[in-house]
Enzyme design. Structure first.
Site, PDB file in Angstrom:
ATOM      1  N   CYS A   1      -4.633   2.351  -3.823  1.00  9.63           N
ATOM      2  CA  CYS A   1      -3.433   2.891  -3.171  1.00  9.63           C
ATOM      3  C   CYS A   1      -2.266   1.922  -3.297  1.00  9.63           C
ATOM      4  O   CYS A   1      -1.493   1.715  -2.355  1.00  9.63           O
ATOM      5  CB  CYS A   1      -3.708   3.209  -1.698  1.00  9.63           C
ATOM      6  SG  CYS A   1      -4.889   4.529  -1.446  1.00  9.63           S
TER       7      CYS A   1
ATOM      8  N   HIS B   1       0.861  -1.188   0.000  1.00  6.30           N
ATOM      9  CA  HIS B   1       0.000   0.000   0.000  1.00  6.30           C
ATOM     10  C   HIS B   1       0.896   1.236   0.000  1.00  6.30           C
ATOM     11  O   HIS B   1       2.021   1.204   0.503  1.00  6.30           O
ATOM     12  CB  HIS B   1      -0.866  -0.049   1.264  1.00  6.30           C
ATOM     13  CG  HIS B   1      -1.948   0.981   1.329  1.00  6.30           C
ATOM     14  ND1 HIS B   1      -1.713   2.303   1.653  1.00  6.30           N
ATOM     15  CD2 HIS B   1      -3.291   0.875   1.144  1.00  6.30           C
ATOM     16  CE1 HIS B   1      -2.857   2.962   1.660  1.00  6.30           C
ATOM     17  NE2 HIS B   1      -3.825   2.128   1.348  1.00  6.30           N
TER      18      HIS B   1
ATOM     19  N   ASP C   1       2.898  -4.335   8.254  1.00  2.67           N
ATOM     20  CA  ASP C   1       1.657  -3.590   8.038  1.00  2.67           C
ATOM     21  C   ASP C   1       0.506  -4.571   8.252  1.00  2.67           C
ATOM     22  O   ASP C   1       0.224  -5.411   7.410  1.00  2.67           O
ATOM     23  CB  ASP C   1       1.651  -3.025   6.619  1.00  2.67           C
ATOM     24  CG  ASP C   1       0.319  -2.384   6.225  1.00  2.67           C
ATOM     25  OD1 ASP C   1      -0.644  -2.437   7.022  1.00  2.67           O
ATOM     26  OD2 ASP C   1       0.234  -1.858   5.100  1.00  2.67           O
TER      27      ASP C   1
END
Length: 408
Positions: A363, A121, A197
Site C-alpha cells: 500500500c 501508506h 500516522d
C-alpha cells in the site's frame, strides 16, 4: 529485560505447524497476533456484559459503558493526551486519516499546499489527493536521502502556503523513524497543522503526543495486539471543536429538533451509532498487556533484533535491503528483494519453510515506484519474535535461493 520466549506462550496461534514446519510469524506490520488476555476480555464482553453503551441504566449497559470509557482513559494515558475528549474511537488509522482529510476540505483554499512524503501508506495519500482535488490545493511530496526522509527537502518545501503536514512516524516499508517532533515544530512555524500516522509507531515505542506537539495522531488496534476494526484518532481539543462530525445519527446528538440538531460534546460528537464496543474494550486490554511489558523495553528489544538480523540480511549475496542501512536508524520493519526472483515467489518459498512474510507494494505504490521496483518482500518483528526466528528466516532465504538455483 523482555523475555520473548515467555511472551510467545501467551499467543496460542504461534504454536502451530505450517507446511510441516513450526510457524515463524514475521508479518506484524500487517497485523499482530492477539494474546490470550485480549481474547479473554473480548469473549467475556459478549458472554457477560453485552449491551449498548451510554444508552441504558440497567446493569449490563452500565458495565459495558464503564468498560468502554475505561478503555478510552487507558488510550489517553498511553499516548499522553490531555483529556479523553481528545481520544476518538475509529475503525483504525485509515478512518482517522480520512476524518482529518474531511476537515482539510473545510479549510483548504486554492493555492494552499499539503506536504506529505513519498514513503506514505496509501491511507495517508489518497485522503489528501481527494481534499486537494476538491479544494484546488496542491499536494507536495518530500523525498528520500540515504533511505530515509530528506529533512532538507522537507524544510525547502515548507512555506506559508503549507496548511497541513502529514507523515508516517515509522515507514511501513523502509522502517525508518521520522523526526516528527522536529517537523511539527517546523510546521507550526509556518502555521500548518501536523498530522502523524502512528500505525507503525504506537505498537513499538512510547508515544507522547504532547511532547511531539502534533495536532493529530492516528493508530490501529490490530497492529498492537488488539482486535481488528478499532483504532484511535487523537486531536487537540481546540481543533476537534472546529471539525464537523463525519457521520450523523444516534449517539452523537444532544438534542434533535424537527429541522436541526445539537451535537454532543467531545468525544461523542464523532461517534455516531453503536460503536465497536467489544473492540474498544479489548484494545484496552491490549494496552494493559503492552504496558505490563513497558514500551521502552519493547522498543529496545526490537532494536536488538534489528541489530541482529539486518547485517545477516545485508551479507546475503544478491539481496538488496531498502531503507536505512544502519540498524540504529531502523524500526522492526525491513523490506528487501532477492535478485532475479519475484517477491511473491520468495514469500511463497519462505512460507514452505514455515516463515510468514508479506510481499507486494505494501500500500505504498508511490514509494515502490520511486525505488524503481515493482514489489518487495517485507519482514516485520514484534515482542514474541526471537533471534531463533531471525535465524530461521536467514536459513529459509538460503533454502529459497537453492530452490531457484539456476538464478544465482
Amino acid at each position: 529485560m523482555l523475555d520473548a520466549y515467555k511472551i510467545s506462550k501467551d499467543f496460542a496461534i504461534l504454536d502451530q505447524i505450517v507446511n510441516d514446519e513450526p510457524l515463524v510469524y514475521l508479518d506484524n506490520a500487517a497485523t499482530t497476533q492477539k494474546p490470550q488476555a485480549v481474547l479473554d476480555v473480548l469473549n467475556a464482553y459478549y458472554h457477560e456484559d453485552n449491551a449498548n453503551v451510554h444508552r441504558g441504566v440497567h446493569t449490563l449497559a452500565e458495565r459495558a459503558t464503564t468498560a468502554y470509557e475505561a478503555s478510552r482513559e487507558k488510550l489517553r494515558k498511553f499516548i499522553n493526551a490531555k483529556s479523553t475528549k481528545e481520544v476518538l474511537f475509529t475503525r483504525g488509522t485509515t478512518t482517522g486519516l480520512n476524518w482529518i482529510g474531511r476537515f482539510a476540505e473545510q479549510i483548504l483554499q486554492p493555492d494552499d499546499e499539503v506536504l506529505i512524503s513519498i514513503m506514505e501508506h496509501h491511507s495517508n495519500i489518497i485522503p489528501w489527493q481527494v481534499a486537494c482535488q476538491k479544494t484546488g490545493a496542491k499536494l507536495i511530496y518530500a523525498y528520500l536521502k540515504d533511505g530515509a526522509l530528506d529533512m532538507e527537502d522537507v524544510k525547502d518545501k515548507l512555506s506559508e502556503k503549507t496548511k497541513f503536514v502529514s507523515l508516517a512516524h515509522v515507514s511501513n516499508v523502509l522502517g525508518c523513524i521520522n523526526p516528527v517532533k522536529k517537523i511539527a515544530e517546523l510546521a507550526h512555524k509556518v502555521g500548518a497543522y501536523m498530522v502523524v500516522d502512528g500505525a507503525q509507531s504506537a505498537p513499538h515505542m512510547k508515544i507522547d503526543v504532547q511532547d511531539l506537539d502534533c495536532d493529530f495522531f492516528t493508530l490501529s488496534g490490530h497492529k498492537m495486539l488488539g482486535p481488528t476494526g478499532i483504532g484511535v484518532l487523537y486531536g487537540k481539543e481546540e481543533i476537534l471543536n472546529l471539525m464537523d462530525p463525519i457521520e450523523s445519527g444516534g449517539e452523537m446528538i444532544d438534542f434533535v429538533y424537527e429541522q436541526e440538531a445539537i451535537w454532543k460534546e467531545l468525544p461523542w460528537k464523532f461517534e455516531a451509532g453503536t460503536p465497536n464496543i467489544a473492540g474498544a474494550i479489548a484494545l484496552g486490554a491490549a494496552i494493559d498487556y503492552l504496558e505490563s511489558i513497558g514500551m521502552d523495553a519493547i522498543h529496545a528489544y526490537e532494536q536488538e533484533l534489528v541489530a541482529y538480523i539486518l547485517p545477516k540480511l545485508q551479507a546475503i549475496e544478491g539481496l538488496t535491503v531498502y531503507g536505512p542501512q544502519d540498524p540504529r536508524q531502523h524500526a522492526g520493519v525491513i523490506a528487501f528483494n532477492l535478485e532475479g526472483l519475484h517477491p511473491h515467489d520468495v514469500a511463497t518459498a519462505l512460507d514452505y519453510e514455515g516463515v510468514a512474510v508479506r510481499a507486494g507494494h505494501h500500500c505504498a505504490q508511490p514509494l515502490i515506484n520511486h525505488l524503481g521496483i515493482s514489489t518487495a518482500v517485507r519482514v516485520s518483528f514484534y515482542i514474541y519474535n526471537t533471534k531463533e526466528d531471525c535465524d530461521k528466516l536467514i536459513q529459509a532465504i538460503h533454502a529459497t535461493k537453492e530452490f531457484f538455483n539456476g538464478t544465482f
